[in-house]
Motif scaffolding. Sequence first.
Motif, PDB file in Angstrom:
ATOM      1  N   CYS A 173       4.632   1.330   2.458  1.00  0.00           N
ATOM      2  CA  CYS A 173       3.720   0.482   3.311  1.00  0.00           C
ATOM      3  C   CYS A 173       3.326  -0.882   2.862  1.00  0.00           C
ATOM      4  CB  CYS A 173       2.265   1.349   3.402  1.00  0.00           C
ATOM      5  SG  CYS A 173       2.395   3.299   4.096  1.00  0.00           S
ATOM      6  N   ARG A 174       3.061  -1.128   1.681  1.00  0.00           N
ATOM      7  CA  ARG A 174       2.859  -2.442   1.371  1.00  0.00           C
ATOM      8  C   ARG A 174       4.005  -3.287   1.713  1.00  0.00           C
ATOM      9  NH1 ARG A 174      -0.511  -6.489  -0.939  1.00  0.00           N
ATOM     10  NH2 ARG A 174       0.988  -8.130  -1.637  1.00  0.00           N
ATOM     11  N   ALA A 204       3.769  -3.973   5.504  1.00  0.00           N
ATOM     12  CA  ALA A 204       2.767  -5.118   5.560  1.00  0.00           C
ATOM     13  C   ALA A 204       3.093  -6.356   5.199  1.00  0.00           C
ATOM     14  CB  ALA A 204       1.405  -4.741   4.993  1.00  0.00           C
ATOM     15  N   VAL A 205       3.799  -6.649   4.068  1.00  0.00           N
ATOM     16  CA  VAL A 205       4.125  -7.911   3.715  1.00  0.00           C
ATOM     17  C   VAL A 205       4.942  -8.542   4.619  1.00  0.00           C
ATOM     18  CG1 VAL A 205       5.661  -9.107   1.952  1.00  0.00           C
ATOM     19  CG2 VAL A 205       3.909  -7.509   1.523  1.00  0.00           C
ATOM     20  N   PHE A 206       5.975  -7.887   5.281  1.00  0.00           N
ATOM     21  CA  PHE A 206       6.634  -8.216   6.389  1.00  0.00           C
ATOM     22  C   PHE A 206       6.160  -8.343   7.975  1.00  0.00           C
ATOM     23  CE2 PHE A 206       9.818  -8.053   2.974  1.00  0.00           C
ATOM     24  CZ  PHE A 206      10.363  -9.151   3.130  1.00  0.00           C
ATOM     25  N   GLY A 207       4.874  -8.236   7.698  1.00  0.00           N
ATOM     26  CA  GLY A 207       4.308  -8.196   9.002  1.00  0.00           C
ATOM     27  C   GLY A 207       3.716  -6.772   9.811  1.00  0.00           C
ATOM     28  N   VAL A 214       1.214  -4.147  10.986  1.00  0.00           N
ATOM     29  CA  VAL A 214       0.148  -3.849  11.160  1.00  0.00           C
ATOM     30  C   VAL A 214      -0.391  -2.733  10.601  1.00  0.00           C
ATOM     31  CG1 VAL A 214      -2.089  -4.206  12.555  1.00  0.00           C
ATOM     32  CG2 VAL A 214       0.063  -5.679  12.775  1.00  0.00           C
ATOM     33  N   TYR A 215      -1.611  -2.354   9.897  1.00  0.00           N
ATOM     34  CA  TYR A 215      -1.840  -1.276   9.372  1.00  0.00           C
ATOM     35  C   TYR A 215      -3.396  -0.929   9.669  1.00  0.00           C
ATOM     36  CZ  TYR A 215       1.824  -0.093   6.773  1.00  0.00           C
ATOM     37  OH  TYR A 215       3.032   0.250   6.334  1.00  0.00           O
ATOM     38  N   PRO A 223      13.000 -10.512  -1.040  1.00  0.00           N
ATOM     39  CA  PRO A 223      13.367 -11.799  -2.070  1.00  0.00           C
ATOM     40  C   PRO A 223      11.922 -11.475  -3.240  1.00  0.00           C
ATOM     41  CG  PRO A 223      12.432 -12.404   0.055  1.00  0.00           C
ATOM     42  CD  PRO A 223      12.724 -10.993   0.458  1.00  0.00           C
TER      43      PRO A 223
END
Lengths: 202, 532
Positions: B288-289, B292-295, B297-298, B504
Amino acid sequence: MEDYKFLFKVVLVGNAGVGKTCLVRRFTQGLFPPGQGATIGVDFMIKTVEVDGEKVKLQIWDTAGQERFRSITQSYYRSAHALILVYDISCQPTFDCLPDWLREIEEYANNKVLRILVGNKTDREDREIPRHIGEDFAQRHGMYFLETSAKEAENVERLFMEIAVELMEQAKCKELPKYDGSLGPINGKTTSVGDSGCCLRS
Amino acid sequence: MDDDLPTDFEVIVVGTGMVESIVAAACSRIGKNVLHLDSSDHYGGLWASYNFDGLQKFIKEVNADPKRQWPVYNLSEKWYIEKESSEPEQNEDKKEGDENKTDDSKAETQKKIWSQANFTAEYRKFNIDMTPKLLFSRGPLVELLISSNIARYAEFRCVTRVLTWLNDRLAPVPCSRADVFATEAVSIVEKRMLMKMLTSIVGYNEEEMNNEFKDWNDKTFKEYLTHKGLTPNLIHYVLYAIAGGTDKMPCLEGVKECKKFLMSLGRYGNTPFLWPMYGSGELPQCFCRLCAVFGGVYCLNRPIDKVEIKTLDEGKRVVAIQSKSKTLNCNNLVVGIDECPKEMLPTEPVETSDISKAVFITNGTIMPSEKEPLTLLRFPPLTEEGHAVTVLEVGPATGSCPKGLFVVYFITKMVKDAESDLQQYAARIFDFSGDQTAESDKPKCLYSLYYNVKDTSVPVQSVASEVHVCAGPDVGLDFDRAVEQAEQVFKKICPGEEFLPRAPDPEEIVFEDDVTHGPEFARHDDEEGDAQ
């Protein structure tokens, strides 16, 4: 291995829009990102600073937008050494949410984690939270306190440097939350000194 | 608060279990616009870890509303210790720092007498898994975590030993080559036999059925091992402990299981297994993290009420989801089986056998060792109709419980109900007297929880091609089926795209707004080069 003596994980929390990402980027890159472009693909930022002649690497984690609907993963708080709780001094609701954030921190973060309350955006003319109110709140909850402006680069360097100094002092007195003993990351990029004591390379 | 939730997405994922979370991460990683919801206030669904307070709330919630179709049933909770401690010194409001120190020094001299109040006071230090699972060191999940760089969100500990129940007592299973040669339980002749057999198993290859196994298709693994001349003890180790099987296990399945075990040896520790720090429930969150890092929405606490497929003017179909009086639209809906509205599921139910589980909290390990152990114990079936039982014992170093305690998970296929299926196994290794002061060679059980879970691990096809239903946890030891299913769902949604390419490292990211463009590069040479 890389050239640093200490590695600390610092995490930021607080409502959306209080300037968490700006604080991180001001400190790590010395710039104030224009606009509210979502930072796609950015996980954490790294900056190595020097304290008493020793290299300290700070790994600074941002919420990746999960704070927007109050849905931060518990695992985000794991293994943090310092936690920066940020509000916007020109926006009362971001201050009113602090107790909710504290509850979440109590629940998931290590209780020995270094906690700092930051009132950001001191550059704004329309301040809603007087400095002493923030200071009071921090004091009542056993937190350090600082007001910053990511835009004007005010107190940002100081914030992270003080965290580095304090964590290093704690590390030297062994008061730091201990996360050793685990295998650590399995991709072998970071060594963890623990039971196994060896670098695990895949 | 969450009413400024955007409404249009390429992919909406409902449920934060393992399969859903991997799919969410994979879609987001290649640039799909993803919304990820969960009806409850925490991550993981049936794969979650709870602290002690959370576990109590979960039990209450299930018991309070039996009419709701919970996948969890037959919950039976029991304490073996006093409510309040009779000892006067247990005044540990928030001074956990001090309390830890006293714990340390006390542990040396005498065992702490635990009360229910101590559990309540230290509730945060528990991470109790609903779906405890191990990772094979060279299994698909470890490889995926490394190749996708999601490994940086998790930490692991090595399982330190594999035990089995042999001749009415616990016995360590020699797993590595070094173990085999070091053990005194196995004679030199047996050692040779075992090594030879293990070598042929490692050489087993599914595609080109080699000579060794070609006649064993319809025979049991036990017959094969017996045929190989293995002694009863060796058969026990290989069949029950290494392959995790029973007398009925088909030969090729046993060979496959053994091979998996052997192939994962020697990567990280003495056994082929890893255990996630803070419990298995951390793993879905890691995915999930990344999402979220790639956009991505949570939004937790966001149940969905209804799902419809709508056909737009141009014949394009969208999935419309009703949630809190809002309509959310997407091209593909990925939904955990436990969150999926009935109208999307096929009407005929899938035949499965359910799972019996138990959690025990004890005041010591089932077999003392020099360092804190992390144990996989495999019981052969103790009764005619029973199944093999998997036991995982995890201690404070894994972040699962306070110092001085162990959390022990029992898992088996259901025959009758969790308590009748598992109690007899637990009785062999724990002391249920509740008397913490009495001398005993078994650890005292302080708390137990039995429950059954519907086995929802069989993939289910939804009634619409845009709706992808994710399976729930299986009875297996590892996450392999979840990873496999997630990849299949992803390939359906994003055909031809790479499944979780490496994310990355922070050092490698170039921010668009910091790039100061230099003078245009003279392109002539390049172009000429291309033309040639």
